[in-house]
Scaffold this active site. Structure first.
Site, PDB file in Angstrom:
ATOM      1  N   ALA A  53       0.804  -1.218   0.000  1.00 40.98           N
ATOM      2  CA  ALA A  53       0.000   0.000   0.000  1.00 40.98           C
ATOM      3  C   ALA A  53       0.844   1.278   0.000  1.00 40.98           C
ATOM      4  O   ALA A  53       0.337   2.351   0.309  1.00 40.98           O
ATOM      5  CB  ALA A  53      -0.948   0.005   1.198  1.00 40.98           C
ATOM      6  N   ASN A  72       3.910 -11.184   4.992  1.00 37.89           N
ATOM      7  CA  ASN A  72       3.314 -10.198   4.103  1.00 37.89           C
ATOM      8  C   ASN A  72       4.388  -9.342   3.448  1.00 37.89           C
ATOM      9  O   ASN A  72       5.346  -8.922   4.091  1.00 37.89           O
ATOM     10  CB  ASN A  72       2.331  -9.306   4.867  1.00 37.89           C
ATOM     11  CG  ASN A  72       1.158 -10.100   5.417  1.00 37.89           C
ATOM     12  OD1 ASN A  72       1.001 -10.247   6.624  1.00 37.89           O
ATOM     13  ND2 ASN A  72       0.331 -10.635   4.534  1.00 37.89           N
ATOM     14  N   GLY A  91      -6.937 -12.566  10.954  1.00 38.42           N
ATOM     15  CA  GLY A  91      -7.726 -13.485  10.159  1.00 38.42           C
ATOM     16  C   GLY A  91      -7.774 -13.134   8.687  1.00 38.42           C
ATOM     17  O   GLY A  91      -8.448 -13.818   7.913  1.00 38.42           O
ATOM     18  N   ASP A  98      -0.888  -3.067  12.685  1.00 41.03           N
ATOM     19  CA  ASP A  98      -0.776  -2.427  11.375  1.00 41.03           C
ATOM     20  C   ASP A  98      -2.064  -1.661  11.056  1.00 41.03           C
ATOM     21  O   ASP A  98      -2.470  -1.536   9.905  1.00 41.03           O
ATOM     22  CB  ASP A  98      -0.485  -3.475  10.289  1.00 41.03           C
ATOM     23  CG  ASP A  98       0.054  -2.849   8.995  1.00 41.03           C
ATOM     24  OD1 ASP A  98       0.432  -1.665   9.024  1.00 41.03           O
ATOM     25  OD2 ASP A  98       0.080  -3.552   7.977  1.00 41.03           O
ATOM     26  N   ALA A 139      -4.209  -2.951   2.632  1.00 39.06           N
ATOM     27  CA  ALA A 139      -3.634  -1.666   3.054  1.00 39.06           C
ATOM     28  C   ALA A 139      -3.778  -1.523   4.564  1.00 39.06           C
ATOM     29  O   ALA A 139      -4.651  -0.813   5.060  1.00 39.06           O
ATOM     30  CB  ALA A 139      -4.318  -0.516   2.328  1.00 39.06           C
TER      31      ALA A 139
END
Length: 377
Positions: free
Chosen positions: A133, A212, A242, A267, A302
């Site tokens: 993002a 990620n 999740g 995050d 994002a």
């Protein structure tokens, strides 16, 4: 002023015990087993865990740390405090040098006030192919001069930098960060196994949201995940919402690294605590649908709308961690990563009275920060 909390199930690194604790001048002065020696505030047998410590947080309640706006930042902190986060980093995203410097300088004032534990630069030294993002047009190669200017703007409050180890000059900036007392975190990276190890050898000690924005595990090309999981020097962030990571992979990380090296993070972005809709993450437009945040253009995840109490609850109910293990991942391990474990992260004599009272189903029933109730049970 002295306050005794009685009839509690106190979660410590050693286990869970029925007991009580006393607080004076914002610190824990006694932790005892059994009945309290004097009348106190009864918690009715509810669990007490240490206040949560969030290494990676972009905002909430409409406030966005990347903007550097102090009023919005205060709103974000207040929201997360109500959800049990008593120690929080303010994470920025890739932006122009000028806007980054202004945001760092502005947020440093909130660090002076003790509202924030520090500032985290997630970017601009990230891999274009793994930028997620972040605005790819604003990414740039690591610059020791720019980094030194941001350290100066932060006046000692710049605490973490996420960087892609494979970029030209990245290892030099990682070394400069370590020398300046700034945590170097590896992430948003195309680095393979060996280059990731080189980043760790240069001084990196955190993995930014493991799994990620990085190459995945492979049996012939182990990539960064294997390097980060296996190295005892590295604390690995996990987003336990999740959405970002399948529970099986979260359990794998916990099994390999253990609760002593796993740090749950949110995050979270400005949309946290609010309804679905459109928001900004730095210069990027984000659309939130059913609580999941994605770029309005392109659809990349994002950030999140996660809060730490949910991450804690999922760690117990979805991942099967014990209460002390879950507490370590949401409090003590991130506190150690920040070098704050002598003050926060566990319930122990001498530490700040940062506490979360949890109901039987692990919902937040009360939050205390520095001995003052944020929400009283």
């Amino acid at each position: 002023m002295s306050l005794t909390l009685a009839d509690a199930r106190i979660v410590t690194p050693d286990g869970v015990h029925e007991g009580w604790l006393t607080i004076e001048d914002g610190r824990i002065t006694h932790v005892g087993h059994g009945a309290a020696p004097r009348p106190g505030h009864s918690l009715g047998g509810r669990h007490v865990v240490p206040g949560f410590v969030d290494l990676h947080n972009h905002g909430g309640a409409g406030g966005s740390f990347p903007s550097g706006e102090q009023e919005g930042a205060r709103d974000a902190v207040a929201l997360h405090q109500r959800h049990g986060t008593t120690t929080m980093m303010a994470s920025l995203v890739t932006d122009t040098p000028e806007r980054l410097a202004r945001a760092v300088a502005s947020l440093a004032e909130l660090c002076d006030d003790g509202l924030l534990a520090g500032i985290h630069l997630e970017g601009p030294y990230l891999a274009r192919a793994r930028c997620g993002a972040h605005d790819p047009e604003l990414l740039r190669e690591p610059s020791p001069a720019e980094f030194a200017g941001l350290v100066e703007a932060g006046r000692g409050h710049l605490r973490m930098l996420t960087i892609a180890a494979e970029l030209p000059g990245a290892l030099d900036v990682i070394r400069a960060a370590a020398a300046a007392g700034v945590i170097a975190a590896l992430g948003h990276s195309e680095a393979g196994y060996e280059r990731t190890l080189a980043g760790i050898e240069a001084g990196a000690t955190v993995a930014t949201h493991l799994y990620n924005a990085m190459p995945q595990l492979g049996h012939r090309a182990p990539g960064p995940i294997a390097a980060l999981l296996q190295d005892e020097r590295v604390t690995v962030e996990l987003i336990n919402d999740g959405v970002h990571v399948h529970p099986a992979m979260l359990r794998l990380a916990c099994a390999v690294a253990g609760a002593g090296r796993v740090a749950m993070v949110t995050d979270s972005i400005s949309a946290t605590g609010l309804s679905d809709g459109e928001y900004l993450l730095g210069p990027m437009r984000v659309r939130v649908l059913d609580g999941v945040a994605r770029l309005a253009e392109g659809g990349s995840i994002a950030g999140s709308t996660l809060t730490m109490d949910v991450a804690f609850r999922r760690a117990v109910q979805e991942l099967g961690l014990s209460l002390p293990e879950a507490s370590a991942t949401t409090s003590l391990t991130p506190a150690r990563a920040l070098g704050l474990a002598d003050r926060v992260g566990s319930i122990a004599v001498g530490k700040h009275a940062d506490l979360v009272v949890l109901s039987g189903d692990l919902e937040v029933a009360g939050v205390m920060r520095r001995g003052d109730w944020v929400t009283e049970p």
